[in-house]
Design an enzyme around this catalytic site. Structure first.
Site, PDB file in Angstrom:
ATOM      1  CB  THR A   1      25.615   3.436  26.158  1.00 37.95           C
ATOM      2  OG1 THR A   1      26.392   2.841  27.198  1.00 37.95           O
ATOM      3  CG2 THR A   1      25.265   4.845  26.498  1.00 37.95           C
ATOM      4  CG  ASP A   2      26.750  -1.481  21.904  1.00 41.51           C
ATOM      5  OD1 ASP A   2      27.444  -2.114  22.728  1.00 41.51           O
ATOM      6  OD2 ASP A   2      26.484  -1.934  20.783  1.00 41.51           O
ATOM      7  CD1 TRP A   3      30.978  -2.369  27.789  1.00 41.52           C
ATOM      8  CD2 TRP A   3      28.801  -2.271  27.353  1.00 41.52           C
ATOM      9  NE1 TRP A   3      30.313  -2.954  28.855  1.00 41.52           N
ATOM     10  CE2 TRP A   3      28.977  -2.895  28.612  1.00 41.52           C
ATOM     11  CE3 TRP A   3      27.492  -2.099  26.893  1.00 41.52           C
ATOM     12  CZ2 TRP A   3      27.915  -3.357  29.389  1.00 41.52           C
ATOM     13  CZ3 TRP A   3      26.431  -2.553  27.669  1.00 41.52           C
ATOM     14  CH2 TRP A   3      26.645  -3.167  28.898  1.00 41.52           C
ATOM     15  N   GLY A   4      30.530   2.286  25.058  1.00 35.25           N
ATOM     16  CA  GLY A   4      31.279   3.352  24.425  1.00 35.25           C
ATOM     17  C   GLY A   4      30.491   4.159  23.420  1.00 35.25           C
TER      18      GLY A   4
END
Length: 354
Positions: free
Chosen positions: A265-268
């Site tokens: 994932t991108d963060w979050g």
């Protein structure tokens, strides 16, 4: 925290030496064996809890391995123009190390303007050397989203507005990085073409636009670049968040293109446990929790691929073949990077890099 796992790695090496006399070395520790055989061996030895634990963060830029078996963690760092200064284990503050300077390379939009594939290869090799020197396993770059508006806050870190040009330049960049035993992580898959409202904007487009404009660079990264990881985007595509999207991840990326690496994932960017598990997400990073702090009411186990994922597997809502396939992808990434004993030492802020 990292020193703990360095020790674990040394114990693993000692374990190899001790057992070599008995010809009982675990296959997964023997880097002379084919990587798929090592993965198969490791999976047979791992518990369900150990397999699912591979799929979510243990710190801001780290995800765990399997300490019991001497399988090390993964360390990630922002790119794609330099190796980001060290971030604290459990918050977004900088650690203030005096030993983590890096070369600040020109932005990828400048690289795209060069139209120079040889330069792209040199760029990737150099930044990969810096990531390797800093003991990073995954470099979060290059970015290959297509410019659609000059107001996109991330245009500077992408390879331009032409799908063919971005494809031709990302391939040598990726190959240069990965020569160092560091995984490139091509981002942001897919259609992260603006930063405003990026967490919920829903992109609607035709199949032809998707295939001819937005996917060619990602396809080249996989099929020609052999990239080891890909970062899922924040935005939605046709109503579903891209980071756990059946069409993008299962059907196209892992199906048509035969991608054998990890979707991170991108963060979050994760939003749902079942979708994350079933629709191709392999490692969840940066979900909005307070992490490991003692006062935390919401920690890493509360990630979508944390305890809820484990419970859904135990309840029979998620098949074991999904768990094993996801764990195999993470192990493959670890064996290619953190457990790769053939990788060079790397270098940083050298005259050649400048």
């Amino acid at each position: 925290m990292k020193n703990t796992f360095i020790t674990t790695g040394l114990l693993a090496l000692s374990f190899i030496s001790t057992n070599a006399q008995n010809n009982s070395v675990p296959v997964y520790l023997d880097d002379k064996q084919p990587i798929e055989l090592r993965i198969e061996d490791a999976l047979k030895r791992m518990t369900l809890e150990e397999k699912t634990r591979l799929s979510y963060a243990q710190g801001k830029f780290s995800s765990p391995g399997c300490p019991r078996l001497g399988i090390p963690e993964l360390w990630m760092s922002d790119g794609p123009h330099g190796v980001r200064a060290e971030i604290n284990w459990n918050d977004w503050g900088y650690a203030g190390w005096t030993s983590d300077s890096c070369t600040a390379f020109p932005a990828l939009t400048c690289l795209a303007a060069s139209w120079n594939t040889t330069l792209a290869a040199d760029y990737g090799k150099a930044i990969g050397e810096e990531a390797r020197y800093r003991e990073k396993d995954v470099l979060l770059g290059p970015g290959v989203n297509i410019y659609r508006t000059p107001l996109n806050g991330r245009n500077f870190e992408y390879l331009g507005e032409d799908p063919y040009l971005a494809a031709e330049l990302c391939v040598p960049y990726i190959q240069g990085v990965q020569k160092n035993g560091v995984a490139a992580c091509v981002k942001h898959y897919a259609l992260n073409n603006q930063e405003l409202w990026r967490g919920h904007i829903d992109v609607q487009l035709s199949d032809r636009a998707l295939r001819e404009i937005y996917l060619p660079a990602f396809q080249a990264a996989v099929e020609r670049g052999g990239v080891w990881s890909i970062m899922g985007a924040y935005n939605k595509v046709r109503g579903t968040h891209a980071t756990h999207h059946k069409l993008l991840n299962n059907d196209i990326l892992k199906g048509e293109w035969n991608f054998d690496g990890c979707v991170i994932t991108d963060w979050g960017a994760a939003h749902d446990t079942y979708e994350a598990a079933m629709y191709g997400l392999d490692i969840e990073m940066g979900s909005y929790t307070n992490g490991l702090t003692s006062e935390s009411e919401f920690g890493y186990d509360d990630y979508y691929l944390g305890k809820n994922y484990l419970q859904m597997v135990k309840d029979g809502k998620i098949p074991m073949e999904v768990v094993n396939e996801k764990a195999a992808r993470v192990l493959r990434l670890i064996f290619r990077t953190a457990m790769n004993r053939e990788k060079p030492f790397g270098s940083i802020t050298s005259e050649e890099h400048y």
